[in-house]
Design a protein around this motif. Structure first.
Motif, short mmCIF file in Angstrom:
data_model
loop_
_atom_site.label_atom_id
_atom_site.label_comp_id
_atom_site.label_asym_id
_atom_site.label_seq_id
_atom_site.Cartn_x
_atom_site.Cartn_y
_atom_site.Cartn_z
N GLU A 119 48.36 17.84 -58.42
CA GLU A 119 50.23 17.71 -58.01
C GLU A 119 50.54 19.06 -57.47
OE1 GLU A 119 51.53 15.39 -58.34
OE2 GLU A 119 50.19 13.80 -58.97
N LYS A 123 52.46 19.02 -53.63
CA LYS A 123 53.98 19.16 -54.16
C LYS A 123 54.07 20.07 -52.45
CE LYS A 123 55.28 16.79 -58.12
NZ LYS A 123 55.92 17.31 -59.58
N GLU A 126 53.67 19.06 -49.34
CA GLU A 126 55.20 18.40 -49.06
C GLU A 126 56.08 18.87 -48.45
OE1 GLU A 126 57.47 14.62 -50.84
OE2 GLU A 126 55.76 15.71 -51.32
N ARG A 158 48.17 8.89 -54.19
CA ARG A 158 48.09 10.26 -54.33
C ARG A 158 46.71 9.85 -53.63
NH1 ARG A 158 46.97 10.96 -60.10
NH2 ARG A 158 49.03 12.10 -60.78
#
Length: 206
Positions: A119, A123, A126, A158
């Protein structure tokens, strides 16, 4: 245009370095490839030191800190592909490696902690507006995990590659010799899995 592939995952033990080495070795057959090791463990550097003189040529570099961006620019100027092995944590070096990438490849083993750890990397990719996807690594050849893990990742939204890498001794054996599995056992299942991953990656990158 030079393609930069950053292999990143904030959790250690996911096979990140082995995957970076194998991608580099497979790509070097037809392209000018550089490997950039910014992982403080320097396992990729150890692999490169073991590489036989007769093996396909690869450029290798290891830097850290403020030198990462400049070294990446230098390698891009002389190569078709740069593969970066990034640190197993989210820090400044990892951010620079992701910022400089065309694609961020996130290996995870088929376990909940690995998926959770992805994760942070997703992130960060992104935030840097970089394409990223998970690849399931060290997958068992049989069992419920082969179906449940991909389904779980897809259900969470995801990004997941279709290609998977199995838990095969060929990867460890070739790595210990400074080679990629496509070099030591080009007709093996492991080599075919690696080539399928590479084909999907390059198609996504364009």
């Amino acid at each position: 245009m030079t393609v930069v592939i950053t292999v990143a995952q904030q959790k250690g033990g996911t096979g990140k370095t082995t995957l970076a080495a194998n991608l580099g070795a497979a790509l070097a057959v037809s392209r000018r490839v550089a490997l950039l090791d910014i992982d403080p463990q320097h396992s990729l550097a150890r692999w490169y030191q073991l590489r036989p003189d007769a093996a396909t040529k690869l450029t290798f570099s290891e830097v850290s800190g403020w030198r990462v961006a400049g070294e990446l620019d230098r390698l891009k100027a002389a190569h078709d592909v740069v593969v970066i092995d990034s640190p197993p944590q989210i820090d400044t070096d990892a951010r620079l490696a992701i910022r400089g990438a065309n694609f961020v490849l996130i290996p995870v083993q088929p376990s909940a902690p690995d998926i959770w750890a992805a994760e942070g990397t997703l992130k960060l990719a992104e935030a840097e507006k970089r394409r990223a996807a998970i690849v399931l690594n060290r997958m068992p050849s049989t069992g419920k995990l082969r179906e449940s893990m991909p389904a779980q990742i897809k259900a969470s939204g995801r990004p997941l590659l279709v290609a998977t890498i199995g838990n095969r001794t060929g990867f460890a054996t070739s790595f210990a010799a400074g080679l990629g599995v496509t070099e030591t056992a080009p007709r093996s299942i492991a080599a075919n899995e690696l080539r399928a991953l590479l084909s999907e990656l390059l198609e996504m990158i364009g």
